[in-house]
Write an enzyme that holds these catalytic residues in place. Structure first.
Site, PDB file in Angstrom:
ATOM      1  N   GLU A 177      55.169  26.837  25.328  1.00  0.00           N
ATOM      2  CA  GLU A 177      54.799  28.037  24.562  1.00  0.00           C
ATOM      3  C   GLU A 177      53.290  28.094  24.336  1.00  0.00           C
ATOM      4  OE1 GLU A 177      57.367  27.939  21.140  1.00  0.00           O
ATOM      5  OE2 GLU A 177      59.132  28.328  22.371  1.00  0.00           O
ATOM      6  N   PHE A 281      52.919  34.233  25.754  1.00  0.00           N
ATOM      7  CA  PHE A 281      53.013  33.262  26.851  1.00  0.00           C
ATOM      8  C   PHE A 281      54.205  32.356  26.620  1.00  0.00           C
ATOM      9  CE2 PHE A 281      52.246  28.895  28.284  1.00  0.00           C
ATOM     10  CZ  PHE A 281      51.991  29.089  29.627  1.00  0.00           C
ATOM     11  N   ASP A 367      31.588  55.078  46.231  1.00  0.00           N
ATOM     12  CA  ASP A 367      32.371  54.652  45.063  1.00  0.00           C
ATOM     13  C   ASP A 367      33.695  55.410  45.013  1.00  0.00           C
ATOM     14  OD1 ASP A 367      32.823  54.118  41.967  1.00  0.00           O
ATOM     15  OD2 ASP A 367      31.152  52.835  42.559  1.00  0.00           O
ATOM     16  N   LYS A 477      33.277  46.866  46.482  1.00  0.00           N
ATOM     17  CA  LYS A 477      33.197  46.809  45.015  1.00  0.00           C
ATOM     18  C   LYS A 477      34.629  46.859  44.496  1.00  0.00           C
ATOM     19  CE  LYS A 477      31.423  49.505  41.082  1.00  0.00           C
ATOM     20  NZ  LYS A 477      30.696  50.749  40.754  1.00  0.00           N
ATOM     21  N   TRP A 478      35.049  45.800  43.838  1.00  0.00           N
ATOM     22  CA  TRP A 478      36.450  45.620  43.416  1.00  0.00           C
ATOM     23  C   TRP A 478      36.553  45.914  41.931  1.00  0.00           C
ATOM     24  CZ3 TRP A 478      40.316  42.854  46.533  1.00  0.00           C
ATOM     25  CH2 TRP A 478      41.506  42.608  45.848  1.00  0.00           C
ATOM     26  N   MET A 480      38.486  47.472  38.241  1.00  0.00           N
ATOM     27  CA  MET A 480      39.724  47.313  37.459  1.00  0.00           C
ATOM     28  C   MET A 480      39.494  48.039  36.142  1.00  0.00           C
ATOM     29  SD  MET A 480      41.058  44.475  35.148  1.00  0.00           S
ATOM     30  CE  MET A 480      42.734  44.024  34.837  1.00  0.00           C
ATOM     31  N   CYS A 527      34.049  44.009  39.437  1.00  0.00           N
ATOM     32  CA  CYS A 527      33.769  45.061  38.460  1.00  0.00           C
ATOM     33  C   CYS A 527      35.052  45.267  37.665  1.00  0.00           C
ATOM     34  CB  CYS A 527      33.388  46.347  39.204  1.00  0.00           C
ATOM     35  SG  CYS A 527      33.101  47.774  38.142  1.00  0.00           S
ATOM     36  N   ASP A 535      33.350  36.599  34.625  1.00  0.00           N
ATOM     37  CA  ASP A 535      33.727  35.239  34.248  1.00  0.00           C
ATOM     38  C   ASP A 535      33.654  34.326  35.463  1.00  0.00           C
ATOM     39  OD1 ASP A 535      36.454  35.213  35.621  1.00  0.00           O
ATOM     40  OD2 ASP A 535      36.676  36.942  34.298  1.00  0.00           O
ATOM     41  N   ASP A 549      28.998  49.359  32.644  1.00  0.00           N
ATOM     42  CA  ASP A 549      28.899  50.793  32.971  1.00  0.00           C
ATOM     43  C   ASP A 549      27.743  51.439  32.226  1.00  0.00           C
ATOM     44  OD1 ASP A 549      30.851  50.977  34.823  1.00  0.00           O
ATOM     45  OD2 ASP A 549      32.388  51.773  33.482  1.00  0.00           O
ATOM     46  N   GLU A 615       7.943  60.224  42.243  1.00  0.00           N
ATOM     47  CA  GLU A 615       9.015  59.280  41.894  1.00  0.00           C
ATOM     48  C   GLU A 615       9.540  58.570  43.147  1.00  0.00           C
ATOM     49  OE1 GLU A 615      10.981  61.259  37.893  1.00  0.00           O
ATOM     50  OE2 GLU A 615      11.393  62.184  39.843  1.00  0.00           O
TER      51      GLU A 615
HETATM   52  C1  DGJ Z   1      34.052  51.918  36.664  1.00  0.00           C
HETATM   53  C2  DGJ Z   1      32.868  51.293  37.327  1.00  0.00           C
HETATM   54  O1  DGJ Z   1      32.256  50.361  36.503  1.00  0.00           O
HETATM   55  C3  DGJ Z   1      31.915  52.394  37.747  1.00  0.00           C
HETATM   56  O2  DGJ Z   1      30.743  51.848  38.270  1.00  0.00           O
HETATM   57  C4  DGJ Z   1      32.619  53.246  38.751  1.00  0.00           C
HETATM   58  O3  DGJ Z   1      32.900  52.496  39.898  1.00  0.00           O
HETATM   59  C5  DGJ Z   1      33.890  53.811  38.159  1.00  0.00           C
HETATM   60  N1  DGJ Z   1      34.705  52.797  37.601  1.00  0.00           N
HETATM   61  C6  DGJ Z   1      34.679  54.567  39.191  1.00  0.00           C
HETATM   62  O4  DGJ Z   1      35.886  54.998  38.738  1.00  0.00           O
END
Ligand code: DGJ
Length: 748
Positions: A177, A281, A367, A477-478, A480, A527, A535, A549, A615
């Site tokens: 547990e 858990f 993206d 770029k992964w 979540m 990401c 982490d 973000d 710029e």
């Molecule tokens: C959250 C990410 O941190 C952003 O940079 C972007 O990729 C958006 N998601 C897209 O939905």
């Protein structure tokens, strides 16, 4: 150095370059922790803990007459369960009768060259064959539960890794547990706790406070290491500064729900217990089955917080990251997210790429929004097939056009998620985590896929593998974008539902392992709505992670400052974005935005077509500057020169290699009739000479005096000791967030 065992006293001593870790098997066969701190000899420290009879602290049974030998008082290496230690426990285990109990006795140990590995879990690696492993086997005679304590000793790096395997060697099922990875008892001393809290778009804000006589918890129940409480804590003495004082770092190599508790007990002993979060858990351990608790990276430094950070920076890059990109120069990228959000076509992206290529940008990243039915964030997740309305002919024509510009091409994905409005969900509604009979909580109107199911991991391996194999994609770029609620797997039996959260993480790690091994030439960036999963677990697969973000450069100073306590510059995804900033509405000079983003992986995320010629010239110059300073920024030792609590006017940091040094400063709070900024540098060699060969002051209202002062200062030669102890006074700066970069070359 290394691991020593004194058979007479049954004492284990782990020696690193500057630290010693010691424990001993006592007369009764239990493993006591003796010491962790500055390097000392091998002598047995058992005398530090003489018998002492404390009221309401029970004795071990054989000591009931003699008294004064209590599990509630002695420092422990890993606790038992329900057997007289009332402080934080590492383990809760229940047998078939419902009895919760475990008391571990030493069985054997093994010392071996190299570093142990953990089946299915990310952990430190040892490709330079510098580590040694100690494994200590303990057994609870009643349940037959075997506890294997694992220690990886990286002597040159002053890092000791720890992990735990639990094996049911009994004849009846057991239920875990709680199964923490580590107990660290610091019997003496008073400590501050430093931790990194925040929220979405405001991650890893450093907070430091003296530990109370209570239990303090840093944790996440979100199924992700989280924006809210990063899985990294530091204990330091009350007087510790950047360059002085004893500090301990505790960093789990884990990306899911985690928990670190710190208790100061009745006698002043400080106990840290860290590992998987135990809320919801529960893990069934049938006879013959094992459970492995994630690894934790321990580091101790007597050289202050800065030295501790630099140890973690080196270790994470060298022994946690496995990516071939961990030391490679990463391409300067442009990401279309803040430029277009979901509204783009092949032509829009190519226009951005053309402009970017002309300014020196090296990679175009597409993206969110390129797949399925995805015109906003309400639908399409899970359908990892190109949306041909936006990208006619698929990805290939787009990639060919981008490559023809001399640029690489990268793509965003969010594999662990599914939208209700998607073909994947319609085909497999049972693949989402939802509780029977309840409407799920929706985060960004999306659901979390049940990554504990092998068929989900197989499906994603195949779909993403095909995408990568069929297209010339050089970066992923992964993402979540929600946390995990309604944790219930339709594939697990009722008695194993408490395993779903951790099995989810094991599934994610399996998927990442497969894809990163099959596509070693693809640069992966992690990401999670910014830095929601920043982490050491993720760094095993991703050499860089999008920090936040929040792309406002001034906010990023705080986020990057906090992040730098545990994580290297090479891991921090950072971009220059448009102003007024999309998150805060603030306007910061373009050069200052670049100075801040350069202290990360560096890229752009704005519509370059909207920039003026002036710029655009700045962007070109920024990229040249980044490339010129690349080695010292990315490979240099990192020094924080300011503490927001003590120097609220500015943020300054410095990187140093053997041949050069770069100092970066952003003035966050200009003042009238301003006092000059002065500070001492760090990390230089006292006897060496350094030439100040570049000094740039950037900002919208740089005074003429600052320009003259900068020009006058260039070329000056200083001794290392003068820069370290007398310091430097900077040219005056005024205006909104001006910045400065100062480059020193060590003279031969
Ligand atoms: C959250 C990410 O941190 C952003 O940079 C972007 O990729 C958006 N998601 C897209 O939905």
């Amino acid at each position: 150095m290394g691991i020593q065992f004194d058979a007479n006293t049954r004492t284990f001593t782990l020696q690193t370059a500057r630290t010693t870790y010691q424990m001993r098997v006592d007369e009764r066969g239990r493993l006591l922790h003796l010491y962790y701190g500055r390097r000392i000899g091998q002598g047995d420290l058992g005398a530090l803990y003489p018998p002492a009879d404390h009221g309401f602290s029970p004795d071990y049974y054989p000591c009931r007459l003699r008294r004064g030998v209590s599990p509630d008082v002695l420092p422990q290496e890993y606790t038992g369960c329900n057997v007289g230690d009332f402080r934080l426990s590492c383990l809760v285990v229940r047998d078939a009768d419902g009895a919760a109990g475990a008391d571990f006795f030493y069985q054997s140990h093994e010392i071996a060259p190299g570093k142990y590995t953990l089946e299915g879990l990310p952990c430190a690696h040892d490709e330079d064959s510098e580590a040694e492993t100690l494994s200590i086997r303990m057994r609870d005679p009643v349940t037959g539960l075997t506890l294997e304590l694992l220690y990886g000793v990286f002597a040159h790096q002053d890092v000791v890794t720890r992990a735990v395997r639990l094996h049911n060697d009994g004849s009846a099922p057991l239920r875990l547990e709680k199964a923490a990875s580590l107990c660290l008892d610091l019997p003496f001393g008073e400590w501050d706790l430093v931790h990194f809290h925040g929220r979405h778009a405001m991650e890893r804000r450093m907070e430091r406070a003296p530990l109370p006589h209570a239990v303090t918890t840093v944790s996440s129940t979100r199924g992700a290491s989280s924006h809210h409480h990063n899985p990294f804590v530091i204990l330091c003495d009350h007087e510790a500064t950047e360059d002085h004082g004893l500090c301990y770092g505790v960093m789990p190599v884990y990306s899911g729900s985690h928990r670190t508790d710190v208790e100061v007990d009745q006698n002043g002993l400080t106990r840290v217990v860290t590992g998987l979060h135990d809320e919801r858990f529960s893990w069934l351990l049938e006879p013959g089955e094992s459970f492995t608790a994630p690894e934790v990276l321990l580091c101790c430094s007597a050289g202050g917080l800065g030295d501790l950070s630099r140890h973690y920076h080196t270790f994470l890059r060298r022994n946690i990251c496995r990516s071939p990109f961990r030391y490679a120069r990463r391409p300067v990228l442009i990401n279309n997210w803040e430029a277009t959000y979901f509204t783009f076509t092949t032509d829009t992206i190519c226009r951005i790429a053309e402009k970017a290529a002309s300014l020196g940008v090296e990679m175009m990243v597409l993206d969110d929004g390129w797949f399925g039915k995805r015109d906003d964030d309400n639908s399409g997740l899970g359908d990892w097939f190109v949306n041909e309305k936006k990208l006619p002919g698929g990805l290939r024509p787009l990639i060919e056009r981008v490559n023809a510009l001399g640029m690489k091409f990268g793509l965003w994905v969010e594999p662990e998620m599914v939208s209700e409005d998607s073909d994947l969900y319609r085909a497999h509604p049972d693949w989402a985590l939802t509780l029977p009979g309840r409407d799920p909580a929706m985060g960004r109107n999306q659901l979390v896929l049940d990554m504990s199911r092998p068929e989900v991991v197989d499906y994603l391996t195949d779909r993403l593998g095909t995408l990568l194999a069929e297209n010339h994609i050089e970066y992923i770029k992964w993402d979540m974008n929600r946390n995990m609620s309604d944790v219930y797997s339709r594939a697990l039996p009722p008695e194993r539902q408490g395993e779903a959260g951790h099995r989810y993480m094991l599934g994610v790690y399996r998927l990442l392992d497969r894809l990163t091994s099959r596509f070693p030439d693809v640069l992966f960036e992690g990401c999670a709505g910014g830095g929601g999963r920043f982490d050491a677990g993720m760094l095993c697969y991703f050499p860089q992670i999008w920090c936040s973000d929040n792309t406002d450069a001034i906010e990023r100073l705080v986020i990057q400052h906090g992040t730098s306590f545990g994580y290297p510059v090479s891991a921090m995804g950072a971009h220059v974005s448009a102003c007024p900033n999309h998150q805060t509405g603030r306007t910061v000079p373009l050069w200052t935005r670049a100075v801040v983003a350069m202290s990360g992986t560096f890229g752009y995320e704005l519509d370059l077509g909207r920039l003026t010629q002036e710029e655009c010239d700045q962007v070109r110059a920024q990229i040249e500057t980044f490339k010129r300073y690349y080695d010292v920024i990315q490979n240099g030792a990192y020094y924080r020169l300011s503490d927001p609590a003590r120097q609220p006017r500015y943020v300054a940091w410095q990187t140093v290699t053997g041949t050069e040094s770069l100092v970066s400063v952003v003035l966050t709070h200009p003042e009238g009739n301003a006092r000059p900024l002065h500070f001492c540098l760090q990390g230089l060699e006292e006897d060496a000479l350094y030439q100040l060969d570049e000094l740039h002051v950037y900002g919208i209202a740089v005074t003429p005096e600052s320009g003259h002062a900068a020009a006058d200062a260039c070329g000056a030669v200083y001794s290392g000791s003068a820069l370290l102890y007398a310091g430097l006074t900077l040219p005056p700066m005024i205006g909104d967030a001006p910045s400065l970069q100062l480059h020193l070359t060590r003279l031969p």
